[in-house]
Every structure is written in structure tokens, then in C-alpha cells.
Write an enzyme that holds these catalytic residues in place. Structure first.
Site, short mmCIF file in Angstrom:
data_model
loop_
_atom_site.label_atom_id
_atom_site.label_comp_id
_atom_site.label_asym_id
_atom_site.label_seq_id
_atom_site.Cartn_x
_atom_site.Cartn_y
_atom_site.Cartn_z
N CYS A 73 0.85 -1.19 0.00
CA CYS A 73 0.00 0.00 0.00
C CYS A 73 0.89 1.24 0.00
CB CYS A 73 -0.94 0.10 1.20
SG CYS A 73 -2.09 -1.26 1.32
N ARG A 76 3.81 -0.25 -4.86
CA ARG A 76 3.57 -0.81 -3.53
C ARG A 76 2.25 -1.57 -3.44
NH1 ARG A 76 6.80 1.36 0.37
NH2 ARG A 76 5.28 0.75 1.92
N TRP A 136 -2.76 -2.68 -1.67
CA TRP A 136 -2.48 -4.10 -1.87
C TRP A 136 -3.36 -4.80 -0.84
CZ3 TRP A 136 -0.69 -8.42 0.75
CH2 TRP A 136 -0.27 -9.49 -0.04
N ASN A 150 -1.74 1.86 5.77
CA ASN A 150 -0.85 0.84 5.21
C ASN A 150 -0.42 -0.05 6.37
OD1 ASN A 150 2.65 1.06 4.18
ND2 ASN A 150 1.28 -0.64 4.08
N GLY A 151 -0.75 -1.33 6.29
CA GLY A 151 -0.38 -2.24 7.39
C GLY A 151 -1.53 -3.15 7.72
N GLU A 159 17.14 -17.96 -8.28
CA GLU A 159 16.74 -16.58 -8.60
C GLU A 159 16.13 -16.51 -10.01
OE1 GLU A 159 16.12 -13.96 -7.16
OE2 GLU A 159 16.40 -12.32 -8.57
N LYS A 207 12.35 -15.20 -10.81
CA LYS A 207 12.09 -14.10 -11.76
C LYS A 207 11.09 -14.55 -12.82
CE LYS A 207 13.40 -11.17 -10.18
NZ LYS A 207 14.26 -10.95 -9.07
N GLU A 259 7.46 -14.81 -11.43
CA GLU A 259 6.74 -13.58 -11.10
C GLU A 259 6.50 -12.69 -12.31
OE1 GLU A 259 8.77 -11.13 -8.21
OE2 GLU A 259 10.72 -11.58 -9.05
N HIS A 287 17.21 -36.72 -8.19
CA HIS A 287 16.42 -37.20 -7.05
C HIS A 287 14.95 -36.82 -7.17
CE1 HIS A 287 20.11 -38.46 -5.10
NE2 HIS A 287 20.63 -37.31 -5.54
N LYS A 290 5.84 -4.30 -4.30
CA LYS A 290 7.29 -4.16 -4.18
C LYS A 290 7.77 -4.31 -2.74
CE LYS A 290 11.34 -3.02 -5.79
NZ LYS A 290 11.99 -4.15 -6.47
C1 F6R Z 1 11.53 -10.71 -6.25
C2 F6R Z 1 11.40 -9.73 -5.20
C3 F6R Z 1 11.02 -10.18 -3.84
C4 F6R Z 1 11.84 -9.42 -2.79
C5 F6R Z 1 11.36 -9.79 -1.38
C6 F6R Z 1 12.19 -9.13 -0.31
O1 F6R Z 1 11.88 -10.13 -7.46
O2 F6R Z 1 11.56 -8.56 -5.44
O3 F6R Z 1 11.18 -11.54 -3.70
O4 F6R Z 1 13.18 -9.74 -2.95
O5 F6R Z 1 10.03 -9.38 -1.24
O6 F6R Z 1 12.14 -7.75 -0.39
P1 F6R Z 1 13.25 -6.84 0.28
O7 F6R Z 1 14.54 -7.13 -0.38
O8 F6R Z 1 12.76 -5.45 0.02
O9 F6R Z 1 13.28 -7.18 1.73
#
Ligand code: F6R
Length: 611
Positions: A2, A27, A73, A99-100, A484, A488, A491, A507, A606
Site C-alpha cells: 500500500c 507498492r 495491496w 498501510n499495514g 533466482e 524471476k 513472477e 532425485h 514491491k
Molecule cells: C523478487 C522480489 C522479492 C523481494 C522480497 C524481499 O523479485 O523482489 O522476492 O526480494 O520481497 O524484499 P526486500 O529485499 O525489500 O526485503
């Protein structure tokens, strides 16, 4: 999650609030709303993006000098017009954005329902707002006092902005656990989840702390604690320009951020690494060097992509510093009863510095006496402030929801931290140390070189875009890069993907392999190279399609793989900073080819400020 924005001053509030919301949309983007104060309270809100709201209120009277706005969000209640913020109190006089999560909202709701309150939405926010209104009525006190009393009863995390139609030039704000920045202008104030809504108006900001309450008027900012004692606002200078939050000619922020990596890695190394002199300057490590040298164990806590950076660091620190390392998901760590021994160091990694699980995990470890070393991108964020020491990644503002440049920044910082400790501990030879410094110094140039071939990855992405699943495999330092790459892809393109250590494939996951399954091998030249070549052969023997990330000059892999992308040669410790980049590009181009909104993929946000 949010985004919240507020403005009070002589300017028109609506354009500032709506532009701010567009910048904070990363956000959360389930619904949007604004409350404006002009001859009464006007609230407009709508399910969907900021642009949807904007369009739906074209032609309305939006004139006001005080306003608040929210991009959501969803947590409590599905995305809908009714559940969108701002919420309006039963009297119709107060409007609030939040927000929260208010964890004890059900209890508060019950108390209010018993008193005859009814609720329009399913949100915890509407409950808190009416709880505040009830206290104001019952205690015959002013709004500020009612907020203070209410917040003492609340458990959970919040940033709230509250306006009252009877005091049209005042915004009351409070925070615990979610971020709040107040911009100080001349006769005006700006509020935001981060500084982006105020960048063109002021460089002077106040980061509000937990359990602080702000009474914000055009020419006045009063900060108090919940005990009603005044606190002097600490004004800091923002080091960010508007260009940092614009796309700069790229189609998406994600692509811009991938292409920024030569300069963001350079910025991260700048002023710290001096390969000629053989030095790394990092005050956060220097101030804690005795602790690091004696540390019986390092525990890395993080989430998502930051957790993957932690896994790479586990390999590097154990190799160079000979300190045992454990890498923990913050969300698990905080609810376990972890054993933290005297002298253990916690490294917390976070791009946003606001991830709720990481924050609480740090608090928990701190209570048990651990030293917290934060590796954070957002300057002044909660995790940065909670840490005993640390190092910023200096990747600049990351807006694309998928983390890219912050990840390579984290790897660069972690590598420098490991090298510095290893040198101090004497666990690395002078020759290897010097070589790795030179290698690190060359990373920005190598990243620049490999990005020149980004189009090759675009063609590979288009070829495989209709795949339903994908497997990502790597060994050693490249195993976390496989994880990773899979994250990527999931998502950004919504293709189901799994990351595995290449040897682990036999396995179980090998059962998935057939002529329709793309298998991405992160197979740069390292000490595991022969082994991973065998793994590629095993996939080919089962008709799988192999995409390989290989080192320039590799003569074996091109003969085996269906598609190869080459990265410049590098020491195996440095290689992850290169091998992750084609995987970022692969997910980006696949997402674009499939028509996904890559900067704002579904269901994500984010900054994950709820657990
Ligand atoms: C993936 C991504 C998330 C963040 C995770 C942690 O692309 O962006 O998996 O890495 O939400 O966020 P931070 O690094 O802000 O604690």
C-alpha cells in the site's frame, strides 16, 4: 505494501496526490482513492489502478489545498470500490488511509458492533477509524488525543493518515512498522510512503519513527510520541533526483533497472574498493571487525531475491572467511525458537528495508543479543535504522516490482564484506585477495559488455515463451542463481519454474523432463564445470531442451545446448553477478512476449510490509 500520499499547503492538492500515487503504485495496485478537503470532505475511490480512478473522476470538482491518497495491496477484503481507501467514519466527518494490518481488529470490531456501529467494508482500516471516532466522542477529547488513545490499544503495523472535515488544513499521521516520510516545504508539507511524491518540491525530509504521531499543517509540523511528549523533527537532505523515478526512454522500469547495472554496481564499489591499493573501505564492517573476526557463526536473514543473495554469500563467506553461515527465511526465523549464541552476527538483507518479516526477525535476534549488520538499498529505511551497522547497496530507487539491480548490489556488498573479513582474519592469501579485488573492479565493464547482447536473450525468450514449466539448474555459487532465475520467471511471466541444484535433479525433478520442458543451466566455467556438463548430457539424453548460460570461450556447452548465452569469464566467486543478468533478461522478455505488465505483475507488491 500500500502506498500513502498526503499534501497540505497553498498548492492544489489533487495533482500532487495523484502523481504521488502513480509513483507509489509499485507498492500495490488493487484499488486507489483520494480524500480532498474543500467545503467539506470529498472521497473518490475505485477498484483498479490510479489511471482508472483518474478517468472515473474527470470533470468533478477536485479543488482542495489538503488531500490524502492511497493505492492498495489488499489484505482484509477483496479488491473492490467499497474496500478501497480512504474510509469514512460513521459521522461522515473523518477519512483515513492505512498501510499495514491491525491484528486485533476483530476484537475492536466486536466492541464497536456491540455499541451499534455497522461497517460498509471488510477492512481493518474502517474498524480502526470508527474506534478513533468512538474514543473522541466518548472521551470528549480532540482528534489527536483520540488517535493516541486508540493506537495504544492496537496491535499490528500501521501508517495512518487521517483528515477531519472540521479542521481542513490538518493531517494527522502515525506510524508503527510501515514507512512514513514527511517532506518539509515553504508553508507546505508532503507525506508519503517514500520520498518519491515530493521529489520535485523539496529535498528536506523527516523520517517518522515507530510510535510517533505527526500533526501536519501547511506551516507547522508537530511530532509527538504516544505519551504526548513533543519530539524535535530530525530533518535530513534527500539525495535523489526526479530522473531516478522516470523510465528514461525504456519501455519498462524493469528493463531500465537491468540496464542500469553497470552504473549501479560501479556506484556500490565506488569509494569502497581500491584494487590498486588493495583496500576495501567499509565503516560498517570496520566498526564491527572484532565481532566479525570472532563470530562463531553468521546467520543471514532475508526474503525472496534478497534471500538468494544471502545463499550466494553463504558460499563466499564460508569459502573465504571460514565462518559457518546459515541462511534463513525471515518469515520462518521469526516464528521459530532459533538458537542464537553469544557473538553470533545476523546479516539482514533487504532492498526496501521495510519487509515486515525481516524487520521482526531482526527485532527478535536483537532481543537475544545478536549484532545486526544490515545490507539495505533504501537509505533511512526501518531495517537500516534498526541495524547496529551495515552497508548500503547504493543501487538507486528500484521501481520494477521484480528486484534486479538491488540483487547485484547486494552481491557486490556481500563480496566486499567477505573479502574484508577474510583479509582481517588472515583466511585468504594476499594473491587471491588482490585478484578478487581486480575481478570485482571489472564487474561493471563485464556487465556492460554482456548487456550489448541482450537481443540474443530476447530471441531465446520468444522461442520458449509458450512453455508451461521450466527448470533452472546450477551448482555451487550458481545454484542460488538458478533459484533466482526461476523466481524471476514465475513472477514476471507467470510460467511455473523451479530452481534446483543440478546434482539434485536426479532425485526427483528429472521425472519432469520431456521434449517440452526448457531446462536452463547456469553453467559458467568454475570448479563444477565438468559435473554440470554431465548434467546437461543427462537432460539431452531425455530429450529436454537446454538453454545454457556459459562462459565465453567454452567449447563444450555449445555442442550440447539448444541455445547458449555467453557471459565474460570471471572468478567463480564473482560469476553470479554476471550469470544472473541473462536470467533477468530472459524473464523480462518472456513476460513482455506474453503480454504481462512486467513492472506490476499480478498479486505482487514491491515492499512487503505485511507478514
Ligand atoms: C523478487 C522480489 C522479492 C523481494 C522480497 C524481499 O523479485 O523482489 O522476492 O526480494 O520481497 O524484499 P526486500 O529485499 O525489500 O526485503
Amino acid at each position: 505494501m500500500c502506498g500513502i500520499v498526503g499534501y497540505t499547503g497553498p498548492k492544489e492538492a489533487y495533482p500532487i496526490v495523484i502523481t504521488g500515487l502513480k509513483r507509489l503504485e509499485y507498492r500495490g495496485y488493487d484499488s486507489t482513492g483520494v480524500a480532498l478537503l474543500n467545503n467539506g470532505l470529498k472521497v473518490y475511490k475505485k477498484k483498479g489502478r490510479v489511471a482508472d480512478l483518474e478517468e472515473s473522476i474527470l470533470g468533478k470538482d477536485l479543488h482542495a489545498h489538503t488531500g490524502i491518497g492511497h493505492t492498495r495491496w489488499a489484505t482484509h477484503g477483496e479488491p473492490s470500490d467499497t474496500n478501497a481507501h480512504p474510509h469514512v467514519s460513521t459521522s461522515g466527518k473523518l477519512a483515513m488511509i492505512h498501510n499495514g494490518i491491525i491484528e486485533n481488529y476483530a476484537q475492536l470490531k466486536k466492541e464497536l458492533t456491540n455499541k451499534g456501529y455497522t461497517f460498509k467494508s471488510e477492512t481493518d482500516t474502517e474498524v480502526l477509524l470508527n474506534f478513533i471516532e468512538e474514543i473522541r466522542k466518548n472521551n470528549q477529547c480532540d482528534l489527536e488525543e483520540a488517535v493516541r488513545v486508540a493506537l495504544k490499544r492496537v496491535s499490528g503495523a500501521y501508517v495512518i493518515l487521517l483528515v477531519d472535515e472540521d479542521n481542513p488544513d490538518t493531517i494527522i499521521a502515525a506510524r508503527k512498522g510501515s514507512p512514513l516520510v514527511i517532506g518539509v516545504g515553504k508553508g507546505e508539507h508532503f507525506l508519503g510512503s517514500d520520498a518519491s511524491p515530493m521529489l520535485e518540491y523539496t529535498k528536506e525530509v523527516v523520517y517518522v519513527n515507530d510510535y510517533e504521531l505527526a500533526i501536519v499543517r501547511p506551516d507547522e509540523l508537530i511530532l509527538k510520541n504516544l505519551g504526548n511528549e513533543k519530539i524535535t523533527p530530525f530533518v535530513t537532505k534527500l539525495d535523489m533526483e526526479l530522473a531516478a523515478i522516470e523510465k528514461g526512454g525504456y519501455d519498462h522500469f524493469m528493463l531500465k533497472e537491468i540496464f542500469e547495472q553497470p552504473s549501479t554496481i560501479h556506484d556500490c564499489l565506488r569509494g569502497r574498493l581500491d584494487a590498486l591499493a588493495g583496500t576495501i573501505t567499509m565503516s560498517g564492517v570496520e566498526n564491527n571487525i572484532e565481532h566479525f573476526k570472532k563470530a562463531p557463526r553468521i546467520i543471514i536473514i532475508a526474503c525472496g531475491t534478497s534471500w538468494h543473495a544471502g545463499l550466494v554469500a553463504e558460499y563466499i563467506i564460508e569459502e573465504l572467511c571460514r565462518i559457518p553461515v546459515e541462511v534463513e527465511y525471515a518469515s520462518e526465523f521469526r516464528y521459530r525458537n532459533p538458537v542464537i549464541n553469544k557473538g553470533d552476527i545476523i546479516i539482514a538483507i533487504s532492498q526496501s528495508g521495510e519487509t515486515a518479516d525481516t524487520l521482526v526477525a531482526i527485532e527478535k535476534a536483537k532481543e537475544q543479543g545478536a549484532i545486526i549488520f544490515g545490507i539495505v538499498n533504501v537509505v533511512g529505511s526501518s531495517i537500516a535504522r534498526l541495524s547496529n551497522g551495515g552497508a548500503y547497496t547504493h543501487a538507486g530507487m528500484e521501481i520494477g516490482v521484480a528486484s534486479t539491480k538491488a540483487f547485484t548490489g547486494q552481491l557486490a556488498v556481500l563480496t566486499m564484506v567477505a573479502l574484508k573479513i577474510a583479509r582481517e582474519k588472515g583466511t585468504i592469501s594476499e594473491e587471491r585477495y588482490r585478484n578478487l579485488l581486480l575481478e570485482l573492479q571489472d564487474v561493471p565493464e563485464k556487465v556492460e559488455a554482456l548487456l550489448k547482447n541482450a537481443d540474443e536473450i530476447r530471441l531465446i525468450a520468444e522461442k520458449y515463451k509458450d512453455a508451461k514449466d521450466a527448470l533452472f539448474l546450477g551448482r555451487g555459487y550458481n545454484f542460488p542463481i538458478a533459484l533466482e532465475g526461476a523466481l524471476k520467471l514465475k513472477e514476471i511471466s507467470y510460467i511455473h519454474a523451479e530452481g534446483y541444484p543440478a546434482a539434485e535433479m536426479k532425485h526427483g525433478p528429472i521425472a519432469l523432463v520431456d521434449e517440452n520442458l526448457p531446462v536452463v543451466f547456469v553453467a559458467t566455467k568454475d570448479s563444477y564445470h565438468e559435473k554440470i556438463v554431465s548434467n546437461i548430457q543427462e537432460i539431452k539424453a531425455r530429450k529436454g531442451m537446454v538453454i545454457a548460460i556459459a562462459t565465453e570461450g567454452d567449447e563444450t556447452i555449445p555442442g550440447l545446448a539448444d541455445d547458449v548465452f555467453f557471459v565474460p569469464p570471471a572468478d567463480e566467486i564473482i560469476a553470479p553477478m554476471l550469470s544472473c543478468i541473462p536470467l533477468q533478461l530472459l524473464s523480462y522478455y518472456m513476460g513482455v512476449a506474453k503480454g504481462v505488465d512486467v513492472d506490476k505483475p499480478r498479486n505482487l507488491a514491491k515492499s512487503v510490509t505485511v507478514e
